[in-house]
Design a protein around this motif. Sequence first.
Motif, PDB file in Angstrom:
ATOM      1  N   ILE A  24       4.348  -6.785  22.667  1.00 51.04           N
ATOM      2  CA  ILE A  24       3.443  -5.668  22.367  1.00 51.04           C
ATOM      3  C   ILE A  24       4.118  -4.659  21.452  1.00 51.04           C
ATOM      4  CG2 ILE A  24       2.224  -3.705  23.374  1.00 51.04           C
ATOM      5  CD1 ILE A  24       1.690  -5.460  25.833  1.00 51.04           C
ATOM      6  N   ASP A  25       5.390  -4.347  21.727  1.00 49.38           N
ATOM      7  CA  ASP A  25       6.129  -3.406  20.872  1.00 49.38           C
ATOM      8  C   ASP A  25       6.236  -3.936  19.443  1.00 49.38           C
ATOM      9  OD1 ASP A  25       6.477  -1.718  23.013  1.00 49.38           O
ATOM     10  OD2 ASP A  25       8.493  -2.439  23.489  1.00 49.38           O
ATOM     11  N   ALA A  26       6.518  -5.239  19.322  1.00 51.16           N
ATOM     12  CA  ALA A  26       6.637  -5.835  17.989  1.00 51.16           C
ATOM     13  C   ALA A  26       5.299  -5.811  17.257  1.00 51.16           C
ATOM     14  CB  ALA A  26       7.154  -7.265  18.099  1.00 51.16           C
ATOM     15  N   GLU A  27       4.207  -6.024  17.990  1.00 51.24           N
ATOM     16  CA  GLU A  27       2.881  -5.962  17.378  1.00 51.24           C
ATOM     17  C   GLU A  27       2.568  -4.559  16.884  1.00 51.24           C
ATOM     18  OE1 GLU A  27       0.114  -9.404  19.346  1.00 51.24           O
ATOM     19  OE2 GLU A  27       0.542  -7.655  20.569  1.00 51.24           O
ATOM     20  N   GLN A  28       2.972  -3.558  17.649  1.00 52.84           N
ATOM     21  CA  GLN A  28       2.770  -2.177  17.209  1.00 52.84           C
ATOM     22  C   GLN A  28       3.533  -1.897  15.916  1.00 52.84           C
ATOM     23  OE1 GLN A  28       4.044  -0.088  20.775  1.00 52.84           O
ATOM     24  NE2 GLN A  28       1.935   0.363  21.348  1.00 52.84           N
ATOM     25  N   GLU A  29       4.772  -2.378  15.847  1.00 54.20           N
ATOM     26  CA  GLU A  29       5.561  -2.191  14.629  1.00 54.20           C
ATOM     27  C   GLU A  29       4.928  -2.936  13.457  1.00 54.20           C
ATOM     28  OE1 GLU A  29       8.111  -0.188  14.220  1.00 54.20           O
ATOM     29  OE2 GLU A  29       7.925   0.462  16.314  1.00 54.20           O
ATOM     30  N   MET A  30       4.420  -4.128  13.709  1.00 55.57           N
ATOM     31  CA  MET A  30       3.758  -4.881  12.636  1.00 55.57           C
ATOM     32  C   MET A  30       2.522  -4.146  12.143  1.00 55.57           C
ATOM     33  SD  MET A  30       3.999  -8.993  13.337  1.00 55.57           S
ATOM     34  CE  MET A  30       3.283  -8.959  14.967  1.00 55.57           C
ATOM     35  N   THR A  31       1.743  -3.595  13.075  1.00 61.48           N
ATOM     36  CA  THR A  31       0.535  -2.859  12.695  1.00 61.48           C
ATOM     37  C   THR A  31       0.883  -1.660  11.830  1.00 61.48           C
ATOM     38  OG1 THR A  31      -0.577  -3.534  14.733  1.00 61.48           O
ATOM     39  CG2 THR A  31      -1.478  -1.638  13.579  1.00 61.48           C
ATOM     40  N   SER A  32       1.896  -0.909  12.239  1.00 60.47           N
ATOM     41  CA  SER A  32       2.307   0.265  11.476  1.00 60.47           C
ATOM     42  C   SER A  32       2.801  -0.119  10.084  1.00 60.47           C
ATOM     43  CB  SER A  32       3.414   1.007  12.235  1.00 60.47           C
ATOM     44  OG  SER A  32       3.910   2.089  11.484  1.00 60.47           O
ATOM     45  N   ALA A  33       3.642  -1.155  10.005  1.00 58.62           N
ATOM     46  CA  ALA A  33       4.169  -1.588   8.709  1.00 58.62           C
ATOM     47  C   ALA A  33       3.058  -2.124   7.808  1.00 58.62           C
ATOM     48  CB  ALA A  33       5.250  -2.647   8.914  1.00 58.62           C
ATOM     49  N   GLN A  34       2.101  -2.852   8.387  1.00 60.56           N
ATOM     50  CA  GLN A  34       0.992  -3.377   7.597  1.00 60.56           C
ATOM     51  C   GLN A  34       0.152  -2.257   7.010  1.00 60.56           C
ATOM     52  OE1 GLN A  34      -1.264  -6.989   8.578  1.00 60.56           O
ATOM     53  NE2 GLN A  34      -0.121  -7.059  10.491  1.00 60.56           N
ATOM     54  N   GLN A  35      -0.122  -1.231   7.813  1.00 61.21           N
ATOM     55  CA  GLN A  35      -0.924  -0.112   7.314  1.00 61.21           C
ATOM     56  C   GLN A  35      -0.219   0.595   6.160  1.00 61.21           C
ATOM     57  OE1 GLN A  35      -1.453   2.127  10.926  1.00 61.21           O
ATOM     58  NE2 GLN A  35      -3.281   0.984  11.535  1.00 61.21           N
ATOM     59  N   GLN A  36       1.090   0.778   6.282  1.00 60.66           N
ATOM     60  CA  GLN A  36       1.839   1.413   5.200  1.00 60.66           C
ATOM     61  C   GLN A  36       1.849   0.547   3.948  1.00 60.66           C
ATOM     62  OE1 GLN A  36       5.707   3.247   6.350  1.00 60.66           O
ATOM     63  NE2 GLN A  36       5.169   2.662   8.427  1.00 60.66           N
ATOM     64  N   LEU A  37       2.029  -0.755   4.130  1.00 62.40           N
ATOM     65  CA  LEU A  37       2.085  -1.649   2.974  1.00 62.40           C
ATOM     66  C   LEU A  37       0.720  -1.759   2.299  1.00 62.40           C
ATOM     67  CD1 LEU A  37       3.988  -3.421   1.366  1.00 62.40           C
ATOM     68  CD2 LEU A  37       3.431  -5.336   2.867  1.00 62.40           C
ATOM     69  N   LEU A  38      -0.343  -1.801   3.080  1.00 63.84           N
ATOM     70  CA  LEU A  38      -1.689  -1.842   2.506  1.00 63.84           C
ATOM     71  C   LEU A  38      -1.961  -0.605   1.663  1.00 63.84           C
ATOM     72  CD1 LEU A  38      -3.711  -3.223   5.556  1.00 63.84           C
ATOM     73  CD2 LEU A  38      -3.450  -4.344   3.341  1.00 63.84           C
ATOM     74  N   LEU A  39      -1.486   0.544   2.135  1.00 69.99           N
ATOM     75  CA  LEU A  39      -1.672   1.786   1.381  1.00 69.99           C
ATOM     76  C   LEU A  39      -0.904   1.734   0.059  1.00 69.99           C
ATOM     77  CD1 LEU A  39      -2.812   4.677   1.365  1.00 69.99           C
ATOM     78  CD2 LEU A  39      -0.708   5.416   2.483  1.00 69.99           C
ATOM     79  N   LEU A  40       0.291   1.178   0.090  1.00 71.03           N
ATOM     80  CA  LEU A  40       1.120   1.127  -1.122  1.00 71.03           C
ATOM     81  C   LEU A  40       0.563   0.161  -2.159  1.00 71.03           C
ATOM     82  CD1 LEU A  40       4.700   1.158   0.454  1.00 71.03           C
ATOM     83  CD2 LEU A  40       3.619   2.997  -0.839  1.00 71.03           C
ATOM     84  N   ILE A  41       0.062  -0.990  -1.712  1.00 66.89           N
ATOM     85  CA  ILE A  41      -0.411  -2.004  -2.661  1.00 66.89           C
ATOM     86  C   ILE A  41      -1.876  -1.829  -3.021  1.00 66.89           C
ATOM     87  CG2 ILE A  41       1.287  -3.648  -1.794  1.00 66.89           C
ATOM     88  CD1 ILE A  41      -0.923  -5.129  -0.373  1.00 66.89           C
ATOM     89  N   GLY A  42      -2.556  -0.877  -2.368  1.00 71.17           N
ATOM     90  CA  GLY A  42      -3.948  -0.610  -2.697  1.00 71.17           C
ATOM     91  C   GLY A  42      -4.898  -1.700  -2.275  1.00 71.17           C
ATOM     92  N   SER A  43      -4.609  -2.362  -1.147  1.00 75.49           N
ATOM     93  CA  SER A  43      -5.458  -3.444  -0.673  1.00 75.49           C
ATOM     94  C   SER A  43      -6.484  -2.914   0.320  1.00 75.49           C
ATOM     95  CB  SER A  43      -4.602  -4.532  -0.022  1.00 75.49           C
ATOM     96  OG  SER A  43      -5.397  -5.635   0.363  1.00 75.49           O
ATOM     97  N   GLN A  44      -7.469  -3.741   0.626  1.00 70.60           N
ATOM     98  CA  GLN A  44      -8.501  -3.362   1.582  1.00 70.60           C
ATOM     99  C   GLN A  44      -7.910  -3.253   2.992  1.00 70.60           C
ATOM    100  OE1 GLN A  44     -11.601  -2.499   0.793  1.00 70.60           O
ATOM    101  NE2 GLN A  44     -11.134  -2.856  -1.356  1.00 70.60           N
ATOM    102  N   PRO A  45      -8.395  -2.310   3.797  1.00 69.87           N
ATOM    103  CA  PRO A  45      -7.818  -2.113   5.124  1.00 69.87           C
ATOM    104  C   PRO A  45      -8.145  -3.212   6.132  1.00 69.87           C
ATOM    105  CG  PRO A  45      -9.702  -0.664   4.798  1.00 69.87           C
ATOM    106  CD  PRO A  45      -9.431  -1.309   3.472  1.00 69.87           C
ATOM    107  N   ASP A  46      -9.074  -4.118   5.781  1.00 70.92           N
ATOM    108  CA  ASP A  46      -9.450  -5.172   6.728  1.00 70.92           C
ATOM    109  C   ASP A  46      -8.679  -6.465   6.471  1.00 70.92           C
ATOM    110  OD1 ASP A  46     -10.589  -5.685   4.298  1.00 70.92           O
ATOM    111  OD2 ASP A  46     -12.508  -6.381   5.083  1.00 70.92           O
ATOM    112  N   VAL A  47      -7.512  -6.343   5.828  1.00 69.14           N
ATOM    113  CA  VAL A  47      -6.687  -7.511   5.512  1.00 69.14           C
ATOM    114  C   VAL A  47      -5.496  -7.549   6.459  1.00 69.14           C
ATOM    115  CG1 VAL A  47      -5.222  -8.582   3.766  1.00 69.14           C
ATOM    116  CG2 VAL A  47      -7.393  -7.551   3.099  1.00 69.14           C
ATOM    117  N   ASN A  48      -5.212  -8.734   6.972  1.00 73.02           N
ATOM    118  CA  ASN A  48      -4.066  -8.932   7.858  1.00 73.02           C
ATOM    119  C   ASN A  48      -2.943  -9.591   7.062  1.00 73.02           C
ATOM    120  OD1 ASN A  48      -2.452  -9.083  10.105  1.00 73.02           O
ATOM    121  ND2 ASN A  48      -3.434 -10.916  10.917  1.00 73.02           N
ATOM    122  N   LEU A  49      -1.964  -8.799   6.662  1.00 67.64           N
ATOM    123  CA  LEU A  49      -0.892  -9.299   5.803  1.00 67.64           C
ATOM    124  C   LEU A  49       0.058 -10.191   6.589  1.00 67.64           C
ATOM    125  CD1 LEU A  49      -0.034  -6.040   3.824  1.00 67.64           C
ATOM    126  CD2 LEU A  49      -1.471  -7.944   3.077  1.00 67.64           C
TER     127      LEU A  49
END
Length: 432
Positions: free
Chosen positions: A194-219
Amino acid sequence: MKKPLYKWVLFPATGIALLLMTTPLWGQDKPINLQSAISAALNNYGELNALREERGMNEAAITKAELHPNPVFEAGGSSGILTGANHENSLYINISQEFITGGKREKRSRIAQKELDSFDSRIIDAERLLKLKVKMVYYDLLLANKLYHLAQTVNERNLRLLGITEERLANGEVAELDVNLVKVETSRSEGRKIDAEQEMTSAQQQLLLLIGSQPDVNLKPNDSLDAGVFEKELIDLKKLAIENRPSLKALKSEAESAKMEVLLAKAERRPNVTAGLSYSRENSLTSLDGMEEKSTDNLIGLKVSIPLPVFDTNQGGVIQANSRKNSTQSRYIFALKIIEQEVEMAHTRLTSAKKAIELYRAGILPQLEQNLTIIEDAYQLGEVGIIAPIEEQKKFLDVSEKYLMALYNWNTAVAKVEAATGLELKKEYGEN
């Protein structure tokens, strides 16, 4: 002693709720590697694109500096109609042109060009910082992904060990305490997932913001968190940083521009010359002894205007330009020291991570995994107690996490070395 019913219902329900809260509810999986993430960020990041648009203002400054002053056209006339002198009138036309002296126009053009060079370096420096930010977030995502899979592996081992323990309990070979101990370890491994999933979620949100991708994408990062060969010496890295760091190039262009501004300020002491050519026509009427005589005079004139630098010799401008020159030189020297410190810190971190990786790769990890399997088999045969496989599993998990952190530290250290030098060293110098 049996547990109350509410505990059997509440605890699993709570775990499922936490898992749903921390699991990203994105629909589309998108594999992504580091280079594609960097390319997307460089193309789509809003602040960087806005900075690129501002470049046009500096280009306009060069165009403006290269232009000559516009000529001035003047025209006027007078008439005696209102005073009864209908035949008396005059007309004049004047064209004047200011001529820039002392090479001031060329100096302004060179200053504007240096300002543009500095701005271009600032854009490249912004790209450098954005690349570093993307790399750090990407490695955060990659580390969280690896930690999740590690926790999943440990959880599968715990579930297998739990099945063995429950079977031995049913056969009367072990006490119920053994089952409870394994359940605790199983819950802990679930918590790590669960902790690792939380970290993945946070990192994905930051990366999506940087690359300008849609928020409904699971990197889904598809690079490996591994360490390659990187043998650049510290003295070579410092030299590369001084030669290639865009922020330093920007300061260097500013310093050169400031020196030219001093020359321009001194040239401003020499006044510009304004020359004009005029034409005038004057009609007049002269009366003498009852006789009237009309006359017309056509005149062509030449005018030269030169301000006399008696009181203002641009003393303030010279002082201001010298102050700016000294300021840019001080900032350049300070930036050199900061860059050298950044290179040293990144190189030190890289060296430490390399030593740790070599230590773990020397046989610790394979041996630990082998030991864990042997002890689990020994427990199944009743040769050791439950504490032995639990302790060995803790040891395996601890070392595996430290190894992943060492790999993470190595990759992020390389990213910081590249950012400090302003170069993609893996690509340009054959590091891999």
